[in-house]
Design an enzyme around this catalytic site. Structure first.
Site, PDB file in Angstrom:
ATOM      1  N   LYS A 196       0.826  -1.206   0.000  1.00  0.00           N
ATOM      2  CA  LYS A 196       0.000   0.000   0.000  1.00  0.00           C
ATOM      3  C   LYS A 196       0.859   1.256   0.000  1.00  0.00           C
ATOM      4  O   LYS A 196       0.641   2.180  -0.776  1.00  0.00           O
ATOM      5  CB  LYS A 196      -0.939  -0.008   1.210  1.00  0.00           C
ATOM      6  CG  LYS A 196      -1.892   1.180   1.249  1.00  0.00           C
ATOM      7  CD  LYS A 196      -2.724   1.196   2.520  1.00  0.00           C
ATOM      8  CE  LYS A 196      -3.679   0.038   2.596  1.00  0.00           C
ATOM      9  NZ  LYS A 196      -4.602   0.140   3.761  1.00  0.00           N
ATOM     10  N   GLU A 202      10.467  -5.971   3.260  1.00  0.00           N
ATOM     11  CA  GLU A 202      10.639  -7.261   2.590  1.00  0.00           C
ATOM     12  C   GLU A 202      10.195  -7.192   1.133  1.00  0.00           C
ATOM     13  O   GLU A 202      10.863  -7.718   0.224  1.00  0.00           O
ATOM     14  CB  GLU A 202       9.823  -8.349   3.317  1.00  0.00           C
ATOM     15  CG  GLU A 202      10.223  -8.570   4.765  1.00  0.00           C
ATOM     16  CD  GLU A 202       9.397  -7.753   5.736  1.00  0.00           C
ATOM     17  OE1 GLU A 202       9.273  -8.181   6.903  1.00  0.00           O
ATOM     18  OE2 GLU A 202       8.873  -6.681   5.336  1.00  0.00           O
ATOM     19  N   GLY A 258      -4.834  -4.822   5.685  1.00  0.00           N
ATOM     20  CA  GLY A 258      -4.102  -5.800   4.892  1.00  0.00           C
ATOM     21  C   GLY A 258      -4.700  -7.189   4.929  1.00  0.00           C
ATOM     22  O   GLY A 258      -4.819  -7.869   3.901  1.00  0.00           O
ATOM     23  N   ARG A 259      -5.104  -7.649   6.123  1.00  0.00           N
ATOM     24  CA  ARG A 259      -5.627  -9.016   6.228  1.00  0.00           C
ATOM     25  C   ARG A 259      -7.064  -9.131   5.742  1.00  0.00           C
ATOM     26  O   ARG A 259      -7.638 -10.212   5.732  1.00  0.00           O
ATOM     27  CB  ARG A 259      -5.501  -9.503   7.672  1.00  0.00           C
ATOM     28  CG  ARG A 259      -6.114  -8.609   8.719  1.00  0.00           C
ATOM     29  CD  ARG A 259      -5.608  -8.963  10.105  1.00  0.00           C
ATOM     30  NE  ARG A 259      -6.091  -8.060  11.143  1.00  0.00           N
ATOM     31  CZ  ARG A 259      -5.537  -6.881  11.426  1.00  0.00           C
ATOM     32  NH1 ARG A 259      -4.490  -6.456  10.731  1.00  0.00           N
ATOM     33  NH2 ARG A 259      -6.013  -6.124  12.398  1.00  0.00           N
ATOM     34  N   GLU A 344      -3.668 -11.564  14.409  1.00  0.00           N
ATOM     35  CA  GLU A 344      -3.259 -10.174  14.237  1.00  0.00           C
ATOM     36  C   GLU A 344      -4.397  -9.234  14.606  1.00  0.00           C
ATOM     37  O   GLU A 344      -4.168  -8.111  15.074  1.00  0.00           O
ATOM     38  CB  GLU A 344      -2.800  -9.913  12.802  1.00  0.00           C
ATOM     39  CG  GLU A 344      -2.090  -8.575  12.633  1.00  0.00           C
ATOM     40  CD  GLU A 344      -1.380  -8.448  11.304  1.00  0.00           C
ATOM     41  OE1 GLU A 344      -0.164  -8.745  11.241  1.00  0.00           O
ATOM     42  OE2 GLU A 344      -2.034  -8.059  10.314  1.00  0.00           O
ATOM     43  N   HIS A 375      -1.605 -38.054  11.167  1.00  0.00           N
ATOM     44  CA  HIS A 375      -0.335 -38.756  11.315  1.00  0.00           C
ATOM     45  C   HIS A 375       0.738 -37.838  11.894  1.00  0.00           C
ATOM     46  O   HIS A 375       1.930 -38.112  11.770  1.00  0.00           O
ATOM     47  CB  HIS A 375       0.111 -39.325   9.965  1.00  0.00           C
ATOM     48  CG  HIS A 375      -0.863 -40.306   9.396  1.00  0.00           C
ATOM     49  ND1 HIS A 375      -0.770 -41.666   9.621  1.00  0.00           N
ATOM     50  CD2 HIS A 375      -1.978 -40.126   8.648  1.00  0.00           C
ATOM     51  CE1 HIS A 375      -1.764 -42.286   9.013  1.00  0.00           C
ATOM     52  NE2 HIS A 375      -2.519 -41.367   8.420  1.00  0.00           N
ATOM     53  N   LYS A 495       9.959  -4.268  13.962  1.00  0.00           N
ATOM     54  CA  LYS A 495      10.442  -3.562  12.764  1.00  0.00           C
ATOM     55  C   LYS A 495      11.411  -2.445  13.156  1.00  0.00           C
ATOM     56  O   LYS A 495      12.453  -2.248  12.511  1.00  0.00           O
ATOM     57  CB  LYS A 495       9.264  -2.969  11.988  1.00  0.00           C
ATOM     58  CG  LYS A 495       8.388  -3.978  11.275  1.00  0.00           C
ATOM     59  CD  LYS A 495       7.283  -3.250  10.514  1.00  0.00           C
ATOM     60  CE  LYS A 495       6.372  -4.204   9.780  1.00  0.00           C
ATOM     61  NZ  LYS A 495       5.302  -3.484   9.049  1.00  0.00           N
TER      62      LYS A 495
END
Length: 528
Positions: A196, A202, A258-259, A344, A375, A495
């Site tokens: 955004k 990253e 964002g999510r 979050e 398993h 951060k």
């Protein structure tokens, strides 16, 4: 007043103390109509919560709690686009992204541009710097700019476009992007940079690597970046500096967290992966759940039901962990997606008034597709002595129908939820002829609470319903606990510290502000 201080909460606590002693075996034996009483159907979905450790009184008291928390009022505020994200001064209006004809004009305009982009790329009109058509698309983002489209593209793999491959890069670790670039052709690869603000560390590091890789092949081709990069961003000046043409920048808005952004231009990579018609069906499925959430009475409201059950399990039964168990390999990324959505949003200890909470609103969310998980960690679910609330997700029909596969898959799903609920007693072990010496090892306590959600099939519409269901569940939990589910200040401290540490990894400097462990590790890593 904190929800834990209300008379309704205190009544629930007293009720829980007595109900905790009752086993699901007893609850089912006492009510032959338990399945019909504690299951709901909505637009093809079936939600069975009869294996939750509740009775009719629990259900009634939980609905009273929802009323005390003013779920209706907060829902109206969100739907009206009010500024309920008070710490950031923003509205929470992601549902407008999938509102169809009722969506704001700015949303419809971006969706039309996304559709045109998909048609141009799928139709071979969009070409790279050499004039060749695009064969591969790489989405570069992180968090909500990666998890949503990555999860949905995997979930809808049955609708994958045959002539276009879509890839996802998120981790700043070079091991994520380097192997991918090694097998791609720069002449036919298009990159989507999803950020955004166009400042996400990253994402920009990976974007810079992709740009350098392209230009190493394109040489002096002036328009290479313009023809091979798209940005999902609001920062036009930064995208121009990167070399991305304004016509290739798709915006989204500060009222889209964002999510919750899959429904926006962040979903462009998904639309390219499965086609525009499928993306439109995803939006329609979410809209169907939005309408249900907005209008269904509390007792029949699926998202509110999930939220109330989560609160009951977490606070009153002591479940600190919630497992998402989709019996669908196509939904393998769903647990990670819901992990971000819920943890979050609600992984907080401060209420909307800035006061500390007296309880824990959000369990640890994790999971794995069945039957793989059986398993792996199901041993702990059955005999580990911990309460883990489970959401089983089953498909009535397979998205990849192969003879002999789907029936055993469904049988395992039903068997595991039953085994977790009812366990196995000493009498049953003896009746099976097991040696007495092995009896203690063959006991299964059961009484693990679970919900089973059945989708008629996995397609874009039902996936949209499923994701919107969990979004609204998350919102309801935030209201119940009186927290802001739409900020995420907890990601900021790390951060900030990383920005101070990075220069010290390159060269020794003043590290006196850091602890002895961090200083020792810095010295070690500089020497390696």
């Amino acid at each position: 007043m904190a929800i834990t201080n209300t008379p309704t909460w205190q009544t629930l606590a007293t009720h829980a103390a007595s109900l905790r002693q009752r086993h699901l075996r007893e609850l089912f034996a006492a009510d032959e109509q338990r399945f019909s009483r504690f299951s709901r159907r909505q637009d093809g979905l079936v939600l069975d919560y009869s294996k939750q450790r509740i009775d009719a009184d629990t259900h009634r008291l939980l609905l009273d709690l929802a009323a005390a928390a003013d779920i209706d009022g907060w829902r109206r505020k969100m739907l009206a686009g009010e500024t309920i994200n008070h710490t950031e001064g923003r509205a929470v209006h992601h549902i407008a992204l999938r509102a169809g004809d009722a969506a704001p004009a700015e949303v419809r305009a971006v969706l039309e541009r996304m559709r045109d982009c998909c048609e141009n790329i799928h139709g071979g009109i969009w070409r790279g710097w050499t004039g060749q058509r695009i064969t591969d698309v790489v989405n570069i983002g992180i968090g909500g700019s990666d998890l949503g489209p990555r999860m949905a593209a995997r979930a809808l793999a049955a609708w994958q476009q045959p002539d276009l491959r879509v890839h996802f890069v998120a981790n700043v670790d070079g091991a994520d992007i380097a192997p991918l670039l090694a097998r791609l052709d720069p002449r036919t690869t298009l990159f989507i940079i999803a950020s955004k603000t166009f400042t996400t560390q990253e994402t920009l590091i990976n974007a810079g690597t992709a740009r350098a890789w392209l230009l190493a092949a394109a040489g002096d081709a002036d328009d290479a970046v313009a023809k091979h990069f798209i940005a999902i961003s609001t920062a036009r000046e930064r995208t121009r500096q990167f070399g991305i043409a304004d016509a290739n920048v798709f915006e989204f808005w500060d009222w889209v967290g964002g999510r919750f952004s899959l429904w926006s231009a962040i979903g462009l990579s998904l639309a390219l992966a499965v086609g525009w018609r499928q993306f439109a069906a995803l939006l329609a499925g979410a809209r169907s759940m939005d309408e249900h959430f907005a209008s269904a009475p509390a007792a029949d409201n699926l998202p509110l039901t999930l939220a109330l059950l989560s609160l009951w399990n977490t606070h009153f039964l002591g479940a600190r962990s919630a497992a998402v168990l989709p019996y669908s390999q196509s939904l393998e990324k769903l647990p990670a997606y819901l992990q971000q959505l819920e943890m979050e949003s609600n992984g907080k200890q401060t209420d909307r008034a800035g006061q500390p909470l007296s309880g824990v609103p959000c369990p640890i969310v994790w999971g794995e597709p069945g039957t793989n998980g059986q398993h792996s960690f199901y041993q702990l679910l059955h005999q580990g002595g911990q309460i883990v609330a489970c959401d089983f997700i089953a498909l009535a029909a397979s998205d990849f129908p192969l003879a002999g596969h789907h029936r055993p898959l469904l049988a395992n799903c039903l068997a595991q939820s039953a085994a977790l609920a009812f366990g196995q007693t000493a009498a049953e072990v003896r009746a099976a002829g097991v040696a007495e010496a092995l009896l203690p090892y063959k006991l299964f306590p059961g009484n693990q609470p679970s919900t089973t959600l059945v989708l008629p099939a996995l397609n874009a519409h039902t996936l949209g319903q499923l994701l919107a269901l969990y979004e609204h569940k998350t919102f309801c939990l935030g209201v119940l606990w009186n927290i802001n589910s739409f900020d995420q200040w907890g990601v900021e401290l790390g951060k900030t510290l990383a920005g101070r540490i990075e220069p010290l990894l390159a060269a020794a400097g003043d590290d006196s502000a850091f602890d002895a462990s961090t200083r020792g590790l810095l010295t070690l890593l500089r020497q390696s």
